[in-house]
Scaffold this active site. Structure first.
Site, short mmCIF file in Angstrom:
data_model
loop_
_atom_site.label_atom_id
_atom_site.label_comp_id
_atom_site.label_asym_id
_atom_site.label_seq_id
_atom_site.Cartn_x
_atom_site.Cartn_y
_atom_site.Cartn_z
N GLY A 49 1.03 -1.39 -0.30
CA GLY A 49 0.20 0.08 0.13
C GLY A 49 0.70 1.15 0.06
N GLN A 54 2.98 10.06 0.84
CA GLN A 54 4.51 9.41 1.42
C GLN A 54 5.63 9.90 -1.03
OE1 GLN A 54 2.71 5.17 2.39
NE2 GLN A 54 4.70 5.22 2.52
N CYS A 102 6.82 -0.25 6.63
CA CYS A 102 6.41 1.12 5.82
C CYS A 102 8.02 1.55 4.93
CB CYS A 102 5.72 2.24 6.58
SG CYS A 102 5.36 3.95 6.49
N LEU A 103 7.16 1.86 3.28
CA LEU A 103 8.16 2.46 2.18
C LEU A 103 8.40 3.35 3.06
CD1 LEU A 103 5.97 1.35 -1.05
CD2 LEU A 103 7.50 -0.37 0.50
N HIS A 143 -3.48 1.73 8.81
CA HIS A 143 -2.03 2.12 7.94
C HIS A 143 -1.82 2.87 7.20
CE1 HIS A 143 2.53 1.55 7.44
NE2 HIS A 143 2.23 1.81 6.55
N GLU A 144 -2.94 2.71 6.41
CA GLU A 144 -2.85 4.11 5.21
C GLU A 144 -3.42 5.06 5.45
OE1 GLU A 144 -0.12 3.39 2.85
OE2 GLU A 144 -0.08 1.72 3.01
N HIS A 147 -1.09 7.49 7.95
CA HIS A 147 -0.19 8.27 6.57
C HIS A 147 -1.33 9.36 6.12
CE1 HIS A 147 2.77 6.10 5.71
NE2 HIS A 147 2.64 4.87 5.13
ZN ZN Z 1 3.84 2.92 5.53
#
Ligand code: ZN
Length: 191
Positions: A49, A54, A102-103, A143-144, A147
């Site tokens: 995701g 991000q 997380c990215l 989580h998304e 963000h």
């Molecule tokens: Zn993340």
């Protein structure tokens, strides 16, 4: 195909609250291009995701997909989902301990998430969706959407001693986590 740079923890845009996408702008070339870029960037990074913050855009859009990902073999699949103005609300009080990465963060750590959440969002064509997500899928949604509120999973890590780099997680913690979470997924499936 446009793979965008993924901002890393410390970048101020990751801490901004993203704004809602207006009905009049969802169909615009800019927003539709951003959606395509999010999908391309998520695929390029092998993530489950990614949220607009991000890639530096403070609009309430995130994309999710879990598809035989070698990073997450224990995760039930999620078809490619484009979520505009997503809203997540807990259903009931049950929580579980997830181990998240997380990215935008070079670490993993343990986070408490709601087991069941009601998810509402618009797809890229403006169609409404409303359903209850459970287990790891519920964790991914939480989580998304975090963000989009400027929240990173590290903010929710209750015990900082659980933080680990990917290499150290793989070497020391992954096996126990996969065993525990596989049992949790099986239990969730049996409900
Ligand atoms: Zn993340």
């Amino acid at each position: 195909m446009a793979v965008r740079e993924i901002l890393q923890i410390g970048h101020p845009i990751l801490r901004r609250v993203a704004r809602e996408v207006g009905a009049d702008e969802l169909g615009s070339p800019e927003v539709q291009q951003l959606i395509d870029d999010l999908v391309d960037t998520m695929h390029d990074a092998d993530g489950g995701g990614i949220a607009a913050n991000q890639v530096g855009e403070t609009l309430r859009i995130c994309v999710l997909e879990v598809d035989d990902n070698p990073r997450y073999p224990y995760k039930p699949p999620i078809p490619l989902t484009i979520a505009v103005n997503p809203v997540v609300e807990p259903v009931g009080d049950a929580t579980f301990t997830n181990n998240e990465g997380c990215l935008s963060v070079p670490l993993r750590g343990e986070v408490e998430r709601h087991v069941d959440v009601r998810v509402r969002y618009l797809d890229r064509d403006g169609g409404g969706h409303d359903f209850v997500a459970s287990g790891l899928e519920a964790g991914t949604w939480q989580h998304e959407v975090d963000h989009l509120d400027g929240v990173l999973f590290v903010d929710r890590v209750t015990d900082p001693a659980t933080l680990a780099t990917w290499d150290e997680f793989t070497a020391h913690h992954r096996e126990a986590f996969v065993e525990r979470i596989t049992a949790f997924v099986a239990e969730a499936d049996a409900r």
